[in-house]
Design a protein around this motif. Structure first.
Motif, PDB file in Angstrom:
ATOM      1  N   GLN A 165       0.821  -1.209   0.000  1.00 51.34           N
ATOM      2  CA  GLN A 165       0.000   0.000   0.000  1.00 51.34           C
ATOM      3  C   GLN A 165       0.855   1.258   0.000  1.00 51.34           C
ATOM      4  O   GLN A 165       0.686   2.138  -0.835  1.00 51.34           O
ATOM      5  N   LYS A 166       1.796   1.323   0.928  1.00 53.20           N
ATOM      6  CA  LYS A 166       2.636   2.513   1.064  1.00 53.20           C
ATOM      7  C   LYS A 166       3.541   2.693  -0.151  1.00 53.20           C
ATOM      8  O   LYS A 166       3.799   3.812  -0.590  1.00 53.20           O
ATOM      9  N   ILE A 167       4.041   1.584  -0.667  1.00 47.94           N
ATOM     10  CA  ILE A 167       4.980   1.645  -1.779  1.00 47.94           C
ATOM     11  C   ILE A 167       4.326   2.162  -3.052  1.00 47.94           C
ATOM     12  O   ILE A 167       4.941   2.883  -3.845  1.00 47.94           O
ATOM     13  N   SER A 168       3.068   1.822  -3.244  1.00 51.02           N
ATOM     14  CA  SER A 168       2.387   2.102  -4.518  1.00 51.02           C
ATOM     15  C   SER A 168       2.352   3.587  -4.854  1.00 51.02           C
ATOM     16  O   SER A 168       2.238   3.963  -6.015  1.00 51.02           O
ATOM     17  N   SER A 169       2.504   4.437  -3.835  1.00 53.94           N
ATOM     18  CA  SER A 169       2.378   5.869  -4.087  1.00 53.94           C
ATOM     19  C   SER A 169       3.655   6.485  -4.664  1.00 53.94           C
ATOM     20  O   SER A 169       3.732   7.697  -4.843  1.00 53.94           O
ATOM     21  N   SER A 170       4.638   5.640  -4.932  1.00 54.34           N
ATOM     22  CA  SER A 170       5.874   6.173  -5.489  1.00 54.34           C
ATOM     23  C   SER A 170       6.380   5.295  -6.630  1.00 54.34           C
ATOM     24  O   SER A 170       6.075   4.099  -6.699  1.00 54.34           O
ATOM     25  N   THR A 171       7.162   5.877  -7.538  1.00 55.58           N
ATOM     26  CA  THR A 171       7.717   5.081  -8.626  1.00 55.58           C
ATOM     27  C   THR A 171       9.235   4.982  -8.533  1.00 55.58           C
ATOM     28  O   THR A 171       9.833   4.099  -9.136  1.00 55.58           O
ATOM     29  N   SER A 172       9.841   5.877  -7.744  1.00 57.78           N
ATOM     30  CA  SER A 172      11.293   5.858  -7.628  1.00 57.78           C
ATOM     31  C   SER A 172      11.766   4.688  -6.785  1.00 57.78           C
ATOM     32  O   SER A 172      11.227   4.409  -5.715  1.00 57.78           O
ATOM     33  N   ALA A 173      12.771   3.986  -7.291  1.00 55.89           N
ATOM     34  CA  ALA A 173      13.288   2.820  -6.582  1.00 55.89           C
ATOM     35  C   ALA A 173      13.841   3.219  -5.210  1.00 55.89           C
ATOM     36  O   ALA A 173      13.656   2.502  -4.218  1.00 55.89           O
ATOM     37  N   GLU A 174      14.486   4.370  -5.158  1.00 56.33           N
ATOM     38  CA  GLU A 174      15.060   4.835  -3.891  1.00 56.33           C
ATOM     39  C   GLU A 174      13.981   5.042  -2.848  1.00 56.33           C
ATOM     40  O   GLU A 174      14.085   4.566  -1.713  1.00 56.33           O
ATOM     41  N   VAL A 175      12.942   5.790  -3.237  1.00 48.21           N
ATOM     42  CA  VAL A 175      11.869   6.084  -2.294  1.00 48.21           C
ATOM     43  C   VAL A 175      11.136   4.797  -1.893  1.00 48.21           C
ATOM     44  O   VAL A 175      10.793   4.601  -0.725  1.00 48.21           O
ATOM     45  N   GLN A 176      10.923   3.916  -2.853  1.00 49.03           N
ATOM     46  CA  GLN A 176      10.247   2.655  -2.555  1.00 49.03           C
ATOM     47  C   GLN A 176      11.037   1.831  -1.542  1.00 49.03           C
ATOM     48  O   GLN A 176      10.476   1.258  -0.612  1.00 49.03           O
ATOM     49  N   LEU A 177      12.369   1.793  -1.733  1.00 48.07           N
ATOM     50  CA  LEU A 177      13.205   1.034  -0.800  1.00 48.07           C
ATOM     51  C   LEU A 177      13.126   1.638   0.599  1.00 48.07           C
ATOM     52  O   LEU A 177      12.968   0.921   1.597  1.00 48.07           O
ATOM     53  N   GLU A 178      13.226   2.948   0.639  1.00 47.29           N
ATOM     54  CA  GLU A 178      13.113   3.667   1.904  1.00 47.29           C
ATOM     55  C   GLU A 178      11.771   3.358   2.580  1.00 47.29           C
ATOM     56  O   GLU A 178      11.717   3.077   3.776  1.00 47.29           O
ATOM     57  N   THR A 179      10.703   3.385   1.785  1.00 49.97           N
ATOM     58  CA  THR A 179       9.364   3.112   2.312  1.00 49.97           C
ATOM     59  C   THR A 179       9.257   1.675   2.832  1.00 49.97           C
ATOM     60  O   THR A 179       8.679   1.425   3.892  1.00 49.97           O
ATOM     61  N   PHE A 180       9.843   0.754   2.063  1.00 48.38           N
ATOM     62  CA  PHE A 180       9.826  -0.656   2.473  1.00 48.38           C
ATOM     63  C   PHE A 180      10.427  -0.803   3.866  1.00 48.38           C
ATOM     64  O   PHE A 180       9.807  -1.353   4.786  1.00 48.38           O
ATOM     65  N   ILE A 181      11.621  -0.276   4.037  1.00 45.97           N
ATOM     66  CA  ILE A 181      12.334  -0.454   5.305  1.00 45.97           C
ATOM     67  C   ILE A 181      11.602   0.227   6.457  1.00 45.97           C
ATOM     68  O   ILE A 181      11.382  -0.371   7.514  1.00 45.97           O
ATOM     69  N   LYS A 182      11.162   1.454   6.236  1.00 46.32           N
ATOM     70  CA  LYS A 182      10.512   2.193   7.312  1.00 46.32           C
ATOM     71  C   LYS A 182       9.166   1.587   7.687  1.00 46.32           C
ATOM     72  O   LYS A 182       8.821   1.509   8.869  1.00 46.32           O
ATOM     73  N   THR A 183       8.413   1.145   6.678  1.00 43.48           N
ATOM     74  CA  THR A 183       7.114   0.530   6.970  1.00 43.48           C
ATOM     75  C   THR A 183       7.308  -0.773   7.741  1.00 43.48           C
ATOM     76  O   THR A 183       6.592  -1.045   8.710  1.00 43.48           O
ATOM     77  N   TYR A 184       8.299  -1.547   7.306  1.00 50.12           N
ATOM     78  CA  TYR A 184       8.583  -2.799   8.027  1.00 50.12           C
ATOM     79  C   TYR A 184       8.927  -2.504   9.490  1.00 50.12           C
ATOM     80  O   TYR A 184       8.412  -3.146  10.409  1.00 50.12           O
ATOM     81  N   GLY A 185       9.798  -1.522   9.679  1.00 46.80           N
ATOM     82  CA  GLY A 185      10.213  -1.156  11.038  1.00 46.80           C
ATOM     83  C   GLY A 185       9.045  -0.727  11.915  1.00 46.80           C
ATOM     84  O   GLY A 185       8.885  -1.221  13.034  1.00 46.80           O
ATOM     85  N   THR A 186       8.242   0.171  11.388  1.00 50.72           N
ATOM     86  CA  THR A 186       7.115   0.674  12.173  1.00 50.72           C
ATOM     87  C   THR A 186       6.122  -0.438  12.475  1.00 50.72           C
ATOM     88  O   THR A 186       5.626  -0.560  13.606  1.00 50.72           O
TER      89      THR A 186
END
Lengths: 215, 215
Positions: free
Chosen positions: A77-98
């Motif tokens: 869900q959170k990842i879908s709002s971005s297309t940049s690989a960098e931002v997606q990776l950042e979102t992946f890690i932060k969402t997992y952490g939270t």
DNA sequence: TATATAATTAACTAACTAGTTAATTAAAAG
DNA sequence: CTTTTAATTAACTAGTTAGTTAATTATATA
């Protein structure tokens, strides 16, 4: 038409069993959790567990399915709002952490299962693990194609991420205890917020993937 | 004077119990290991376990003590031959990786314990964990003082190292299985050697600590 | 050789384990 | 109101669990 309060509610009973099971499995492990204790915990007759889930393994399967689906949903869900690989990776890690921090049963159960190499649920854990890692791996591969990421070992990076985040969550009580006795000077990060840790892990991984990255 | 082969050898019996216990605890976990099964595994009468170790928890304690001391010894030995913080860190990571790979019960037991936050052995795990982390932390601190390492979060880096290495070892069978079915393209590092992985982890951590580091 | 001591055993217990069953309730449908 | 169906229960089983005990070996020592 509003549902009236029913004395008998199959869905509510089933849900109550799963919730108590998540709690017990994640603290005591699979073998350490007894169905008698679970029945007491959720206030239902023990036979209900077998009525709804066939056997202990079936219940455990339902529990793992539930939480792995939940985290997968949260991340996609959170990842879908971005297309940049960098931002997606950042979102992946932060969402997992939270998510891990606010649902601490997830890290406990996942580490327990992974440290068995899926002794209880090889097939199912396998599929869910694969799905989540697939997500991570796709981001890295896409970033590599687009020339923003270096070539890497996705499996190792994935384990560096979920390994550290899971351990940070599960060892929290242990690390806080360590902080209290001050015989030797040792920073166990006992006061760290998960946001700060996620940020640190993220910038470390980005540093690995983008050699000229500055935080 | 050579010792004659004795029918009764307390040390040998004790050793045999610990060795079988390491095997069973690391594969089935604490609660999942039965003392009857263990007695059968090591070919001794069950009462011997209680004769030498008082109870199940006492045996588990001896097992954990043994393997944590072993890895600590292995690392300190190798590290002592160097004074450079960089080389010491590299040696720490590589020695941990090689040891974990050749004694795969270590990661399994450690992850199991850490995912419980030391539910079975809070005090003892705590002390041994602290000792090993203290070693790691000291290297980083010294490097920082000497100006060769950046300021960092040692606890998080430590978990990135042991988290990834432990998971790589415990999930090996799972990852090899994943590699066989090729429905989706996914590199699970199933053929990777532990040396390559340790090297990769090392260079990643050094990259984090030394921003201008090139591997 | 006699004795003390340490190592080992079979048989046991009491509590707990996952899972079953047959009877009983409550709600929905006809 | 009656019948069917789904949800719930108490009581049970057969097997396993950690841990004990008293008797029995083997070994070292005096």
């Amino acid at each position: 038409m509003t549902k009236k309060i029913q004395k008998r509610d199959a869905e509510a009973s089933k849900r109550s069993i799963v919730l108590s099971a998540i709690k017990l499995f994640s603290t005591r492990g699979y073998a350490g959790t007894s169905m008698d204790e679970l029945a007491k915990e959720c206030g239902l007759n023990k036979a209900m567990i077998f009525y709804y889930f066939k056997n202990k393994k079936g219940l455990y399967e339902a529990v793992m399915e539930e939480i792995l689906q939940e985290i997968y949903k949260a991340i996609t869900q959170k990842i879908s709002s971005s297309t940049s690989a960098e931002v997606q990776l950042e979102t992946f890690i932060k969402t997992y952490g939270t998510f891990a921090c606010s649902h601490p049963y997830l890290p406990a159960l996942l580490l327990k299962e992974l440290s068995d190499s899926g002794a209880v649920l090889p097939q199912q854990l396998f599929k869910s693990m694969r799905k989540l890692f697939g997500l991570f791996s796709d981001i890295l591969r896409r970033g590599e194609k687009e020339g923003v990421f270096k070539k890497s070992m996705p499996m190792v990076l994935y384990f560096m991420v979920i390994g550290s985040l899971n351990l940070i969550v599960t060892t929290k009580p242990l690390r806080q205890k360590a902080a209290k006795l001050d015989d030797i000077e040792l920073d166990t990060c006992s006061e760290c917020e998960i946001e700060d840790i996620s940020n640190y892990v993220t910038s470390n991984i980005l540093l690995v993937l983008k050699p000229f990255y500055k935080e």
